[in-house]
Design a protein around this motif. Structure first.
Motif, PDB file in Angstrom:
ATOM      1  N   PHE A  58      -2.195   4.561  -9.395  1.00 21.20           N
ATOM      2  CA  PHE A  58      -1.585   4.083  -8.151  1.00 21.20           C
ATOM      3  C   PHE A  58      -2.297   4.649  -6.933  1.00 21.20           C
ATOM      4  O   PHE A  58      -2.413   3.982  -5.908  1.00 21.20           O
ATOM      5  CB  PHE A  58      -0.073   4.371  -8.130  1.00 21.20           C
ATOM      6  CG  PHE A  58       0.323   5.767  -7.733  1.00 21.20           C
ATOM      7  CD1 PHE A  58       0.450   6.118  -6.399  1.00 21.20           C
ATOM      8  CD2 PHE A  58       0.585   6.733  -8.694  1.00 21.20           C
ATOM      9  CE1 PHE A  58       0.831   7.399  -6.024  1.00 21.20           C
ATOM     10  CE2 PHE A  58       0.963   8.017  -8.330  1.00 21.20           C
ATOM     11  CZ  PHE A  58       1.079   8.348  -6.987  1.00 21.20           C
ATOM     12  N   LEU A  59      -2.814   5.888  -7.069  1.00 20.48           N
ATOM     13  CA  LEU A  59      -3.519   6.477  -5.932  1.00 20.48           C
ATOM     14  C   LEU A  59      -4.869   5.791  -5.721  1.00 20.48           C
ATOM     15  O   LEU A  59      -5.263   5.513  -4.589  1.00 20.48           O
ATOM     16  CB  LEU A  59      -3.714   7.973  -6.146  1.00 20.48           C
ATOM     17  CG  LEU A  59      -2.479   8.813  -5.830  1.00 20.48           C
ATOM     18  CD1 LEU A  59      -2.678  10.234  -6.297  1.00 20.48           C
ATOM     19  CD2 LEU A  59      -2.170   8.775  -4.347  1.00 20.48           C
TER      20      LEU A  59
ATOM     21  N   THR B 183       0.833  -1.202   0.000  1.00 22.12           N
ATOM     22  CA  THR B 183       0.000   0.000   0.000  1.00 22.12           C
ATOM     23  C   THR B 183       0.865   1.250   0.000  1.00 22.12           C
ATOM     24  O   THR B 183       0.740   2.110  -0.873  1.00 22.12           O
ATOM     25  CB  THR B 183      -0.932   0.002   1.223  1.00 22.12           C
ATOM     26  OG1 THR B 183      -1.581  -1.259   1.293  1.00 22.12           O
ATOM     27  CG2 THR B 183      -1.947   1.107   1.126  1.00 22.12           C
TER      28      THR B 183
ATOM     29  N   ARG C  59      -6.809  -0.238  -1.316  1.00 23.05           N
ATOM     30  CA  ARG C  59      -6.121  -1.133  -0.390  1.00 23.05           C
ATOM     31  C   ARG C  59      -6.275  -0.656   1.044  1.00 23.05           C
ATOM     32  O   ARG C  59      -6.426  -1.464   1.963  1.00 23.05           O
ATOM     33  CB  ARG C  59      -4.633  -1.212  -0.741  1.00 23.05           C
ATOM     34  CG  ARG C  59      -4.333  -1.988  -1.985  1.00 23.05           C
ATOM     35  CD  ARG C  59      -2.842  -2.033  -2.220  1.00 23.05           C
ATOM     36  NE  ARG C  59      -2.156  -2.772  -1.174  1.00 23.05           N
ATOM     37  CZ  ARG C  59      -1.791  -4.049  -1.278  1.00 23.05           C
ATOM     38  NH1 ARG C  59      -2.029  -4.706  -2.376  1.00 23.05           N
ATOM     39  NH2 ARG C  59      -1.175  -4.640  -0.284  1.00 23.05           N
TER      40      ARG C  59
ATOM     41  N   ASN D 299      -5.588   2.796  -6.410  1.00 24.57           N
ATOM     42  CA  ASN D 299      -5.330   1.491  -5.815  1.00 24.57           C
ATOM     43  C   ASN D 299      -4.907   1.607  -4.357  1.00 24.57           C
ATOM     44  O   ASN D 299      -5.280   0.785  -3.534  1.00 24.57           O
ATOM     45  CB  ASN D 299      -4.265   0.747  -6.621  1.00 24.57           C
ATOM     46  CG  ASN D 299      -4.224  -0.710  -6.274  1.00 24.57           C
ATOM     47  OD1 ASN D 299      -5.276  -1.336  -6.103  1.00 24.57           O
ATOM     48  ND2 ASN D 299      -3.050  -1.270  -6.134  1.00 24.57           N
ATOM     49  N   THR D 300      -4.125   2.645  -4.054  1.00 26.58           N
ATOM     50  CA  THR D 300      -3.727   2.843  -2.662  1.00 26.58           C
ATOM     51  C   THR D 300      -4.956   3.061  -1.783  1.00 26.58           C
ATOM     52  O   THR D 300      -5.070   2.465  -0.714  1.00 26.58           O
ATOM     53  CB  THR D 300      -2.775   4.047  -2.550  1.00 26.58           C
ATOM     54  OG1 THR D 300      -1.669   3.834  -3.411  1.00 26.58           O
ATOM     55  CG2 THR D 300      -2.291   4.245  -1.140  1.00 26.58           C
ATOM     56  N   PHE D 301      -5.883   3.889  -2.254  1.00 27.60           N
ATOM     57  CA  PHE D 301      -7.092   4.144  -1.463  1.00 27.60           C
ATOM     58  C   PHE D 301      -7.902   2.863  -1.284  1.00 27.60           C
ATOM     59  O   PHE D 301      -8.405   2.580  -0.201  1.00 27.60           O
ATOM     60  CB  PHE D 301      -7.961   5.229  -2.120  1.00 27.60           C
ATOM     61  CG  PHE D 301      -7.309   6.590  -2.122  1.00 27.60           C
ATOM     62  CD1 PHE D 301      -6.489   6.977  -1.078  1.00 27.60           C
ATOM     63  CD2 PHE D 301      -7.521   7.479  -3.163  1.00 27.60           C
ATOM     64  CE1 PHE D 301      -5.882   8.224  -1.077  1.00 27.60           C
ATOM     65  CE2 PHE D 301      -6.921   8.729  -3.177  1.00 27.60           C
ATOM     66  CZ  PHE D 301      -6.100   9.105  -2.128  1.00 27.60           C
TER      67      PHE D 301
ATOM     68  N   ASN E 274       4.073   1.022  -3.011  1.00 37.17           N
ATOM     69  CA  ASN E 274       3.787   1.391  -4.395  1.00 37.17           C
ATOM     70  C   ASN E 274       3.487   2.883  -4.526  1.00 37.17           C
ATOM     71  O   ASN E 274       3.914   3.526  -5.479  1.00 37.17           O
ATOM     72  CB  ASN E 274       2.619   0.562  -4.926  1.00 37.17           C
ATOM     73  CG  ASN E 274       2.427   0.741  -6.412  1.00 37.17           C
ATOM     74  OD1 ASN E 274       3.384   0.716  -7.163  1.00 37.17           O
ATOM     75  ND2 ASN E 274       1.197   0.948  -6.815  1.00 37.17           N
TER      76      ASN E 274
END
Lengths: 103, 336
Positions: free
Chosen positions: B64-65, A27, B71, B67-69, A30
């Motif tokens: 990527f942001l 998390t 996750r 996906n980060t949120f 990346n």
């Protein structure tokens, strides 16, 4: 101590370093990698989770010039700014959405 | 396919492959990440908000942001769940460990923001980090004569089904003044926990704590949280009459409508948002060149389905705040 510098792995000096994050994973890894590898003075940035059973994440930064730790700090600062902007815009939109629905 | 050379950065879905178009203006995806630019182009649009479900668009965002949120929502936002089950008596046919597992998966209403993480299991239960419940139930023959003729287990026996509503909250410390039972107990009263017959008995003490999805999926605050790219469909050659109806069937309902023009039925794209992007059109040789399917690459449709302890917008904001706090504490450490 959640952040440390990896002692023995290839070239390690001010410009080229591997940072070890205790208790972090893909998390944060990346997100940091994507932000840091975009900086113009960064030659390479990558992350890895060396072993799934170990709760550790490595971030490798190699610089053209400057210190690796400064790029890492800048990356974290930018990520904080991204969060602030996201929260701000989300709140704004949610409030207008709510008031529109109530009226 | 000149119609697709517009300002939007999209990928085009062909029959067997995906190709990038040459967008006329650069988007977030091809240039360097820049905070000022991010502030300028990033937009949030809330589309749907029902009780525990919410759909919103994040536009102008790097993948990527997004996906980060996602996750963070799934595995970093905490919630409360039953973690320890003290089995004082269990004479039902369901084994202790399976019973404990089932109990752990019951969603609780307790707001995790009002509790702390339990740091020390050997210390006594604390009102700030633990919720205690009790499940005491015994099955017996139903003495009610009016139900004598029935052959349903529910009529012949009392308490033959154990539901989540039978779980009773035991307040500790000052919890009684802070919460009501409906604020902390199971969200759904009708979750079947066990089935019993006369003589079977359950006597359990349940301990709920705060943790996150990384620890165990039962602590995840959402049923699901996912994102997808905004689909876009363009009809580039007129499709008429029978073909128009055939085209309509190739996509999800309400994506294509049929309009009458000069005594002809013409297929028109109404709303491609809810298309599943199935490539059924490519089954028909006469249709496949008249449609271009694409996806907008920096337009994310987020859906959050909350389990029920927190509203979905609160979960999203919590996720972003967790990332922010994480970065801030790491920065503080690097600077010291």
């Amino acid at each position: 101590m959640p952040v440390a510098q990896l002692a023995s792995s290839g070239v390690s000096n001010d410009g080229n370093k591997t940072f070890v994050f205790q208790g972090e994973g893909h998390t944060l890894g990346n997100a940091l990698r994507c932000i840091i590898s975009n900086y113009s003075d960064v030659q390479f940035c990558g992350y890895s989770v060396p072993h799934p059973a170990e709760n550790k994440m490595h971030v490798r930064i190699q610089m053209y010039n400057g210190k690796a730790i400064d790029a890492l700090k800048r990356g974290l600062e930018d990520l904080v700014k991204v969060c602030d902007i996201t929260l701000e815009k989300f709140d704004e939109e949610f409030n207008t959405f709510k008031s529109k629905r109530e009226s | 396919m000149d119609t697709l050379h517009d300002e939007k950065h999209r990928i085009i879905l062909n029959e067997h492959k995906i190709v990038n178009n040459n967008s006329t203006s650069p988007t977030v995806l091809d240039d360097k990440f820049d905070i000022k630019k991010f502030r300028k182009i990033f937009r949030v649009v809330i589309v749907r908000h029902e009780n525990y479900e919410m759909e919103f668009d994040l536009i102008g965002l790097h993948p990527f942001l997004a996906n980060t949120f996602r996750r963070l929502i799934l595995s970093d936002v905490p919630s409360m769940a039953i973690e320890k089950v003290h089995i004082l008596n269990n004479t039902s046919i369901i084994q202790d460990e399976i019973l404990a597992h089932r109990l752990g998966l019951i969603p609780l209403k307790a707001d995790p923001r009002l509790f702390e993480y339990k740091s020390n299991w050997s210390a006594a239960a604390n009102e700030k980090d633990t919720l205690e419940f009790e499940l005491k139930i015994k099955c017996s023959n139903n003495k009610d004569s009016s139900k004598k003729e029935s052959s349903r287990a529910e009529d012949i026996y009392k308490n033959t089904n154990v539901y989540s509503k039978h779980i009773k909250w035991i307040p500790t410390g000052n919890q009684k003044s802070k919460f009501k039972e409906s604020d902390v107990g199971p969200i759904h009263p009708d979750i079947l926990i066990a089935k019993m017959r006369p003589g079977h008995e359950l006597d359990l003490k349940l301990v709920a704590v705060k943790s996150n999805g990384r620890d165990h999926a039962k602590f995840s605050p959402v049923a699901t949280a996912f994102y997808r790219l905004l689909p876009d469909i363009k009809i580039v050659k007129p499709v008429e009459d029978e073909a128009a109806y055939r085209l309509q069937k190739c996509f999800s309902p309400s994506v294509i409508t049929i309009r009458t023009q000069n005594n002809k039925k013409i297929a028109v794209v109404k709303d491609s948002r809810y298309d599943t992007s199935s490539r059924n059109v490519f089954k028909y040789d006469d249709l496949k060149d008249s449609v271009v399917m694409s996806k907008i690459q920096d337009h994310f449709i987020f859906t959050i389905e909350s389990v029920g302890a927190m509203q979905p917008e609160v979960i999203f904001k919590e996720a972003v705040t967790i990332l922010k706090d994480k970065c801030l504490s790491l920065l503080a450490e690097l600077n010291s």
